[in-house]
Design a protein around this motif. Structure first.
Motif, PDB file in Angstrom:
ATOM      1  N   THR A   2       0.798  -1.226   0.000  1.00 58.70           N
ATOM      2  CA  THR A   2       0.000   0.000   0.000  1.00 58.70           C
ATOM      3  C   THR A   2       0.833   1.280   0.000  1.00 58.70           C
ATOM      4  N   PRO A   3       1.959   1.385   0.749  1.00 60.02           N
ATOM      5  CA  PRO A   3       2.748   2.625   0.706  1.00 60.02           C
ATOM      6  C   PRO A   3       3.218   3.001  -0.696  1.00 60.02           C
ATOM      7  N   GLU A   4       3.367   2.017  -1.591  1.00 61.68           N
ATOM      8  CA  GLU A   4       3.771   2.324  -2.955  1.00 61.68           C
ATOM      9  C   GLU A   4       2.715   3.165  -3.667  1.00 61.68           C
ATOM     10  N   LEU A   5       1.458   3.009  -3.273  1.00 63.62           N
ATOM     11  CA  LEU A   5       0.405   3.816  -3.866  1.00 63.62           C
ATOM     12  C   LEU A   5       0.603   5.285  -3.535  1.00 63.62           C
ATOM     13  N   ALA A   6       0.953   5.583  -2.274  1.00 62.08           N
ATOM     14  CA  ALA A   6       1.174   6.969  -1.861  1.00 62.08           C
ATOM     15  C   ALA A   6       2.312   7.595  -2.661  1.00 62.08           C
ATOM     16  N   ALA A   7       3.444   6.886  -2.769  1.00 61.68           N
ATOM     17  CA  ALA A   7       4.598   7.431  -3.475  1.00 61.68           C
ATOM     18  C   ALA A   7       4.316   7.596  -4.966  1.00 61.68           C
ATOM     19  N   GLY A   8       3.693   6.581  -5.577  1.00 57.31           N
ATOM     20  CA  GLY A   8       3.398   6.657  -7.009  1.00 57.31           C
ATOM     21  C   GLY A   8       2.402   7.751  -7.333  1.00 57.31           C
ATOM     22  N   PHE A   9       1.369   7.868  -6.505  1.00 57.33           N
ATOM     23  CA  PHE A   9       0.366   8.903  -6.737  1.00 57.33           C
ATOM     24  C   PHE A   9       0.982  10.294  -6.567  1.00 57.33           C
ATOM     25  N   ALA A  10       1.813  10.478  -5.538  1.00 57.11           N
ATOM     26  CA  ALA A  10       2.464  11.776  -5.320  1.00 57.11           C
ATOM     27  C   ALA A  10       3.348  12.140  -6.502  1.00 57.11           C
ATOM     28  N   HIS A  11       4.072  11.162  -7.038  1.00 51.93           N
ATOM     29  CA  HIS A  11       4.949  11.430  -8.180  1.00 51.93           C
ATOM     30  C   HIS A  11       4.154  11.927  -9.381  1.00 51.93           C
ATOM     31  N   HIS A  12       3.051  11.255  -9.710  1.00 47.97           N
ATOM     32  CA  HIS A  12       2.266  11.649 -10.874  1.00 47.97           C
ATOM     33  C   HIS A  12       1.601  13.002 -10.666  1.00 47.97           C
ATOM     34  N   CYS A  13       1.211  13.301  -9.433  1.00 47.01           N
ATOM     35  CA  CYS A  13       0.640  14.626  -9.149  1.00 47.01           C
ATOM     36  C   CYS A  13       1.668  15.721  -9.379  1.00 47.01           C
ATOM     37  N   ARG A  14       2.890  15.511  -8.905  1.00 44.10           N
ATOM     38  CA  ARG A  14       3.937  16.524  -9.077  1.00 44.10           C
ATOM     39  C   ARG A  14       4.295  16.700 -10.545  1.00 44.10           C
ATOM     40  N   VAL A  15       4.358  15.599 -11.283  1.00 40.99           N
ATOM     41  CA  VAL A  15       4.710  15.681 -12.705  1.00 40.99           C
ATOM     42  C   VAL A  15       3.670  16.485 -13.479  1.00 40.99           C
ATOM     43  N   ARG A  16       2.411  16.267 -13.166  1.00 40.93           N
ATOM     44  CA  ARG A  16       1.357  16.980 -13.885  1.00 40.93           C
ATOM     45  C   ARG A  16       1.322  18.450 -13.497  1.00 40.93           C
ATOM     46  N   GLY A  17       1.588  18.751 -12.218  1.00 43.30           N
ATOM     47  CA  GLY A  17       1.624  20.133 -11.774  1.00 43.30           C
ATOM     48  C   GLY A  17       0.309  20.865 -11.914  1.00 43.30           C
ATOM     49  N   VAL A  18      -0.806  20.141 -11.810  1.00 43.42           N
ATOM     50  CA  VAL A  18      -2.136  20.731 -11.956  1.00 43.42           C
ATOM     51  C   VAL A  18      -2.858  20.658 -10.615  1.00 43.42           C
TER      52      VAL A  18
END
Length: 333
Positions: free
Chosen positions: A233-249
């Motif tokens: 489950t912690p991988e979900l937090a890290a992966g989701f945070a990464h995609h949010c930062r990349v999109r920057g929206v």
């Protein structure tokens, strides 16, 4: 047999008479069956839903064993099911799935030809032993790279087995669809019903057996689909945070949809992982709320017992619902 295409550009037309469709999904342990009805007023109604245990192939030849086709026909008779369109999905264990890119502007026939060549050349799947289908996911990550396809291959023996069983049940099989892609149709339909106009940027997180699919929506339009393999489950937090930062929206809302039966503790871990990922991505900015996506939002029920049963087992029905939607409501794609 013709496999239905998965493209999202179909026009949606309200029918002048009720339309019925039966969604069938055979997992490793059970059949899941759900019939949807589109009424004259345009609304969707769940007429029947049920589960049948999968019989072992060796049982079919034993004295007194009831063939799968007869069991399906008996279920239809008990529930009063009349299927005008049947959309079926194979279990994932029977499918080979991959993505590929093709030039923009090709027609469906050319795309199918390229998918067949890719299956034979890159994956070694001969046309004599394998059936190949494809769906259009949308533009490639880089616009100059054309269009991205989801390609699925299933052994012909598996497909023929489906046809024989359904034919013996009197089911008019018209379409066989990639089950892994069907859940997205149900999720998007439910989101449009629950979120309304859905202005701004939203992210739908679809959780399916250690795989999270991120659907990025902007003003009601699906912009991008991203997959995350999550072993813990912690991988979900890290992966989701990464995609949010990349999109920057700036996100307006995050929606969590679960497609597998889970205990309350497991659901809570998913929810908290998303909250943690938001905190990692937003830092000092205002954090959007996480909201549960309700599977049956906007649907009526023909029977109170079916309603109660589906509410108790809401997760795990996304795929079969998405398959049935293909028969009554192409707009849901």
């Amino acid at each position: 047999m013709k496999w239905i295409r998965l493209g999202a550009g179909w026009p949606w037309k309200r029918q002048s008479a009720p339309v019925m469709a039966l969604g069938l999904y055979r997992g490793t342990q059970e059949w899941r069956l759900l019939q949807l009805v589109r009424g004259r007023e345009g609304g969707l109604r769940v007429h029947a839903a049920g589960v049948l245990a999968v019989r072992d192939a060796a049982d079919e030849g034993r004295p007194g064993a009831e063939p799968e086709g007869l069991r399906l026909r008996a279920w239809m008779g008990d529930c009063g099911v009349v299927a005008s369109t049947v959309v079926a999905g194979l279990p994932r264990s029977a499918l080979r799935l991959w993505r590929m890119q093709v030039p923009a502007g090709l027609d469906a026939e050319d795309m199918e030809h390229m998918a067949l060549l890719d299956a034979q050349g890159r994956h070694g799947l001969s046309g004599e032993a394998w059936c190949v289908d494809f769906g259009v996911l949308g533009p490639a990550a880089r616009m100059d790279e054309g269009v991205e396809l989801l390609v699925a291959a299933a052994p012909r023996a598996e497909v023929e087995g489906w046809q024989q069983g359904l034919h013996s049940a009197g089911l008019p099989l018209q379409m066989l669809e990639v089950a892994a892609h069907a859940a997205k149709a149900a999720v998007l339909r439910a989101w449009r019903c629950q979120a309304g106009e859905g202005t701004g940027c939203h992210c739908i997180v679809l959780w399916e057996e250690e795989v999270a699919t991120l659907l990025w929506m902007l003003d009601g339009v699906l912009l991008e689909e991203q997959g995350l393999e999550v072993r813990e489950t912690p991988e979900l937090a890290a992966g989701f945070a990464h995609h949010c930062r990349v999109r920057g929206v700036e996100l307006q809302q995050i929606w969590l949809a679960v497609d597998v039966p889970m205990a309350e503790a497991g659901l809570l871990r998913l929810y908290e992982a998303l909250r943690q990922g938001i905190g990692m991505a937003c830092r000092d900015e205002a954090e959007p709320a996480v909201q549960w996506l309700q599977p049956w939002c906007g649907m009526a029920f023909g029977d109170a017992g079916v309603h109660e049963r589906l509410l108790a087992q809401a997760s795990g029905w996304w795929t079969v619902c998405g398959l049935a939607l293909r028969g009554v409501d192409a707009w849901s794609c």
